[in-house]
Design a protein around this motif. Structure first.
Motif, short mmCIF file in Angstrom:
data_model
loop_
_atom_site.label_atom_id
_atom_site.label_comp_id
_atom_site.label_asym_id
_atom_site.label_seq_id
_atom_site.Cartn_x
_atom_site.Cartn_y
_atom_site.Cartn_z
N LYS A 18 -3.29 143.29 75.54
CA LYS A 18 -4.62 143.06 76.08
C LYS A 18 -4.51 142.75 77.57
O LYS A 18 -3.65 141.98 77.99
N LYS A 19 -5.37 143.35 78.34
CA LYS A 19 -5.36 143.15 79.79
C LYS A 19 -5.61 141.68 80.11
O LYS A 19 -6.60 141.10 79.65
N PRO A 20 -4.71 141.06 80.89
CA PRO A 20 -4.92 139.65 81.21
C PRO A 20 -6.12 139.48 82.15
O PRO A 20 -6.41 140.35 82.97
N ALA A 21 -6.82 138.38 81.99
CA ALA A 21 -7.91 138.06 82.90
C ALA A 21 -7.30 137.68 84.25
O ALA A 21 -6.21 137.11 84.31
N GLY A 22 -7.99 138.02 85.30
CA GLY A 22 -7.49 137.70 86.64
C GLY A 22 -7.56 136.22 86.92
O GLY A 22 -8.31 135.48 86.27
N ILE A 23 -6.79 135.79 87.89
CA ILE A 23 -6.84 134.39 88.29
C ILE A 23 -8.18 134.12 88.98
O ILE A 23 -8.76 135.02 89.59
N GLU A 24 -8.66 132.90 88.84
CA GLU A 24 -9.95 132.53 89.41
C GLU A 24 -9.73 131.68 90.64
O GLU A 24 -9.00 130.69 90.60
N PHE A 25 -10.38 132.04 91.74
CA PHE A 25 -10.32 131.28 92.97
C PHE A 25 -11.19 130.04 92.81
O PHE A 25 -12.34 130.14 92.41
N ARG A 26 -10.64 128.86 93.10
CA ARG A 26 -11.39 127.61 92.93
C ARG A 26 -11.74 126.94 94.25
O ARG A 26 -12.56 126.05 94.28
N GLY A 27 -11.09 127.32 95.34
CA GLY A 27 -11.44 126.73 96.63
C GLY A 27 -10.24 126.58 97.55
O GLY A 27 -9.12 126.93 97.20
N ILE A 28 -10.53 126.03 98.71
CA ILE A 28 -9.50 125.77 99.72
C ILE A 28 -9.58 124.30 100.10
O ILE A 28 -10.66 123.76 100.33
N LYS A 29 -8.41 123.67 100.17
CA LYS A 29 -8.33 122.26 100.55
C LYS A 29 -7.47 122.15 101.80
O LYS A 29 -6.70 123.04 102.13
N ASN A 30 -7.56 121.01 102.45
CA ASN A 30 -6.69 120.65 103.56
C ASN A 30 -6.67 121.71 104.66
O ASN A 30 -5.61 122.10 105.15
N ILE A 31 -7.83 122.19 105.06
CA ILE A 31 -7.91 123.19 106.12
C ILE A 31 -7.61 122.51 107.45
O ILE A 31 -8.22 121.50 107.81
N SER A 37 -3.96 129.65 120.48
CA SER A 37 -3.42 130.12 121.75
C SER A 37 -3.60 131.63 121.86
O SER A 37 -3.57 132.36 120.87
N GLY A 38 -3.80 132.09 123.08
CA GLY A 38 -4.00 133.52 123.28
C GLY A 38 -5.26 134.00 122.58
O GLY A 38 -6.28 133.33 122.58
N ASP A 39 -5.18 135.15 121.99
CA ASP A 39 -6.32 135.74 121.29
C ASP A 39 -6.34 135.43 119.80
O ASP A 39 -7.25 135.84 119.10
N THR A 40 -5.32 134.73 119.31
CA THR A 40 -5.24 134.48 117.87
C THR A 40 -5.37 132.99 117.55
O THR A 40 -5.09 132.13 118.38
N ALA A 41 -5.78 132.75 116.35
CA ALA A 41 -5.86 131.39 115.81
C ALA A 41 -5.11 131.38 114.49
O ALA A 41 -5.08 132.37 113.77
N THR A 42 -4.50 130.25 114.20
CA THR A 42 -3.79 130.08 112.93
C THR A 42 -4.39 128.89 112.21
O THR A 42 -4.46 127.79 112.76
N VAL A 43 -4.83 129.13 110.99
CA VAL A 43 -5.40 128.08 110.16
C VAL A 43 -4.52 127.92 108.93
O VAL A 43 -4.13 128.90 108.29
N PHE A 44 -4.21 126.68 108.59
CA PHE A 44 -3.41 126.36 107.42
C PHE A 44 -4.33 125.81 106.35
O PHE A 44 -5.25 125.04 106.64
N GLY A 45 -4.10 126.20 105.11
CA GLY A 45 -4.92 125.69 104.02
C GLY A 45 -4.19 125.78 102.69
O GLY A 45 -3.22 126.52 102.54
N THR A 46 -4.66 125.00 101.73
CA THR A 46 -4.11 125.03 100.38
C THR A 46 -5.14 125.68 99.47
O THR A 46 -6.25 125.17 99.32
N PHE A 47 -4.76 126.80 98.89
CA PHE A 47 -5.64 127.55 98.00
C PHE A 47 -5.49 127.02 96.58
O PHE A 47 -4.38 126.73 96.13
#
Length: 147
Positions: A18-31, A37-47
């Protein structure tokens, strides 16, 4: 007798595959904004994700687009191999890199509303016993912004 055993084996095989159900996204913490710097930004988070299956699954890949207030932030690709226990929430931390002009386009809206609409659209490759299937997902959540 052989016919009955063959039918039973076939039914068990269908039930086990049986095809497994996909994982469910519950949110992002600790953003956290890690680099601007420059033209890019880096964001850290816990999914945070949830495995709704009654059995452990193997996660092989996540391929997704991340949106903030309906504007594309970045494309996220995780090529890994994780075994996820049955019926459990799991977390992983990651960094997202994107064009910093997107932050400034949404900053006034974030200041006024104190929240941002995050959307993640894509597909995962999940499976068990070495058989993987692509499972699409499209989730959104309102994320509170603390200044």
């Amino acid at each position: 007798m052989k016919k009955t055993a063959s039918i039973l084996l076939f039914c068990l095989l269908l039930w086990g595959c049986k095809k497994p159900a996909g994982i469910e996204f519950r949110g992002i913490k600790n953003i956290k904004l890690m680099d601007l710097s420059g033209d890019t930004a880096t964001v850290f988070g816990t999914f945070s994700f949830f495995n709704p299956n009654k059995y452990p699954i193997q996660l092989k890949k996540i391929d997704a687009d991340v949106y903030a207030n309906n504007q594309l932030l970045t494309h996220y690709n995780l090529d890994t191999f994780m075994v996820i226990p049955a019926d459990t929430t799991f977390f992983f931390s990651t960094s997202l890199h994107f064009n910093r002009s997107i932050i400034f386009n949404n900053i006034s809206d974030a200041f006024l509303k104190r929240e941002i609409l995050l959307q993640v659209k894509g597909k995962t490759k999940v499976g068990r016993s070495g058989i993987f299937v692509a499972v699409p997902f499209d989730v959104s959540t309102k994320q509170a912004i603390k200044f």
